[in-house]
Scaffold this active site. Structure first.
Site, mmCIF file in Angstrom:
data_model
loop_
_atom_site.group_PDB
_atom_site.id
_atom_site.type_symbol
_atom_site.label_atom_id
_atom_site.label_comp_id
_atom_site.label_asym_id
_atom_site.label_seq_id
_atom_site.Cartn_x
_atom_site.Cartn_y
_atom_site.Cartn_z
ATOM 1 C CG HIS A 116 -2.123 -0.823 1.120
ATOM 2 N ND1 HIS A 116 -3.019 -0.699 0.079
ATOM 3 C CD2 HIS A 116 -2.613 -1.814 1.925
ATOM 4 C CE1 HIS A 116 -3.999 -1.575 0.241
ATOM 5 N NE2 HIS A 116 -3.779 -2.256 1.351
ATOM 6 C CB CYS A 167 -1.757 4.016 -4.222
ATOM 7 S SG CYS A 167 -2.896 2.665 -4.595
#
Length: 301
Positions: free
Chosen positions: A206, A261
Site C-alpha cells: 500500500h 499507490c
C-alpha cells in the site's frame, strides 16, 4: 511530492544536485502522485511463469513482462523509454489507468538501456525487496509474489546473489516488514554500500497520500505503508528522501521499483519522465529545490 517552498536564491544545476544527492538513483513508479495502482488477482494474462503465483501488483507484473517475459533473459537491451511505454501499453491492455513514470537524480538520456548492474561498476550487487499483503479489510493478494518474482529476475538476468538480497515479507517466514524493520533495512543498505556497488530497492504494498507536516509545494506527503502502519504510522517521502536519497554514497547506482499507490515522486528526485506516450526526454521537476529537507516528524496516522 513533499519539499519546502523553492528558495529563489538556489541555483539548480547538476553540480548542486550531486552535492545534495550523491548517488545515481533511478525510480520506476507504478503511477503518478495523484493516481492509484492495482493489485491483480490473476496474473495468468501477464507473461510470467505459472510458478510465480496467481496474483501480483500490476506495476511489477507489467515491468517484468517488458523486461523478463516468460522468464527469459532479453536478447537486446531495453531502454528506459521503451520500458515505460511498454509498461503503459501492458497496463492499458489490461484496463488499468495508471501511468508509470521515471524519476532520477541525474538527467539521463532515456534512450539508454535500463541497467541494474552497470558494467563499469565492479562492486557488490545488493537488493532490498519488500512485499506486504497485509490482512483484514486492506488485504492485498500479490505483493509477496512480486518480491519473489523480482528476486528471480535480479538473480537470473543481473547476477545478484542470495547472500546480498534482503527480503521483508509478511508471510511468517521472512523478516516482518514493520516500520522499524523497514527503516532499519534501509539504513543497513545505505551503510553497507560503497562506491562501485549496484543496488536495488523494490517495494510492493500500500501507498498513501496524506497532508504534509512540512512546508510542501502541493500540501501532501506521498507514503509507503509498513505492515503495522495502522499503529505506528506510514513512512513519508521526506523520510525516504532523507534516509535513502541523501545518504546513499557517491559512485553507487540505486535502482528502485515502487509498486504502490501515489508513488510517482515518493523519493523526491529532481528529474522526471512520464510514461504517457508523449514524454520522450527527462526534464527538471518544477517543484524541485535545493533547500535542505526539514527534520521529519513521524506520522501517527
Amino acid at each position: 511530492m513533499s519539499r519546502p517552498v523553492v528558495n529563489t536564491g538556489d541555483i539548480i544545476n547538476q553540480t548542486s544536485i550531486e552535492k545534495l544527492i550523491p548517488a545515481n538513483i533511478y525510480l520506476i513508479s507504478a503511477c503518478k502522485d495523484d493516481q492509484t495502482s492495482q493489485d491483480v488477482w490473476n496474473s495468468s494474462e501477464f507473461k510470467l511463469p505459472k510458478s510465480s503465483g496467481l496474483a501480483g501488483g500490476a506495476c511489477t507484473l507489467a515491468f517484468l513482462e517488458v523486461v523478463y517475459a516468460n522468464k527469459v533473459k532479453p536478447t537486446q537491451d531495453v531502454s528506459w523509454i521503451a520500458t515505460l511505454s511498454g509498461m503503459r501499453q501492458v497496463l492499458k491492455q489490461k484496463g488499468f489507468q495508471s501511468i508509470p513514470q521515471l524519476t532520477a537524480s541525474r538527467n539521463i538520456d532515456v534512450r539508454r538501456p535500463v541497467n541494474f548492474a552497470p558494467t563499469n561498476k565492479n562492486g557488490a550487487k545488493r537488493a532490498l525487496l519488500i512485499g506486504i499483503n497485509y490482512s483484514g479489510t486492506n488485504k492485498l493478494s500479490g505483493c509477496q509474489n512480486d518480491v519473489f518474482n523480482m528476486k528471480a529476475y535480479l538473480k537470473d538476468v543481473w547476477g545478484f546473489q542470495d547472500s546480498n538480497i534482503v527480503l521483508l515479507v509478511d508471510d511468517g517466514v521472512h523478516t516482518n516488514p514493520t516500520r522499524q524493520n523497514i527503516m532499519a533495512a534501509l539504513w543497513n543498505l545505505v551503510q553497507s554500500c560503497k562506491s562501485g556497488d549496484a543496488c536495488t530497492f523494490h517495494f510492493s504494498g500500500h501507498g498513501g497520500r496524506i497532508p504534509t507536516n512540512t512546508d510542501s509545494a502541493d500540501g501532501y506527503d506521498e507514503t509507503i505503508c509498513p505492515v503495522d502502519y495502522d499503529r505506528v504510522g506510514q513512512i513519508r517521502d521526506t523520510e525516504l528522501y532523507n534516509m535513502l536519497a541523501k545518504k546513499m554514497p557517491a559512485g553507487v547506482v540505486l535502482m528502485c521499483l515502487m509498486d504502490c499507490c501515489h508513488s510517482g515522486t515518493v523519493l523526491n528526485l529532481p528529474y522526471i519522465c512520464t510514461g504517457d506516450g508523449q514524454s520522450t526526454t527527462m526534464s527538471l521537476d518544477p517543484t524541485f529545490n535545493l533547500s535542505v529537507s526539514p527534520s521529519v516528524q513521524r506520522s501517527n496516522l
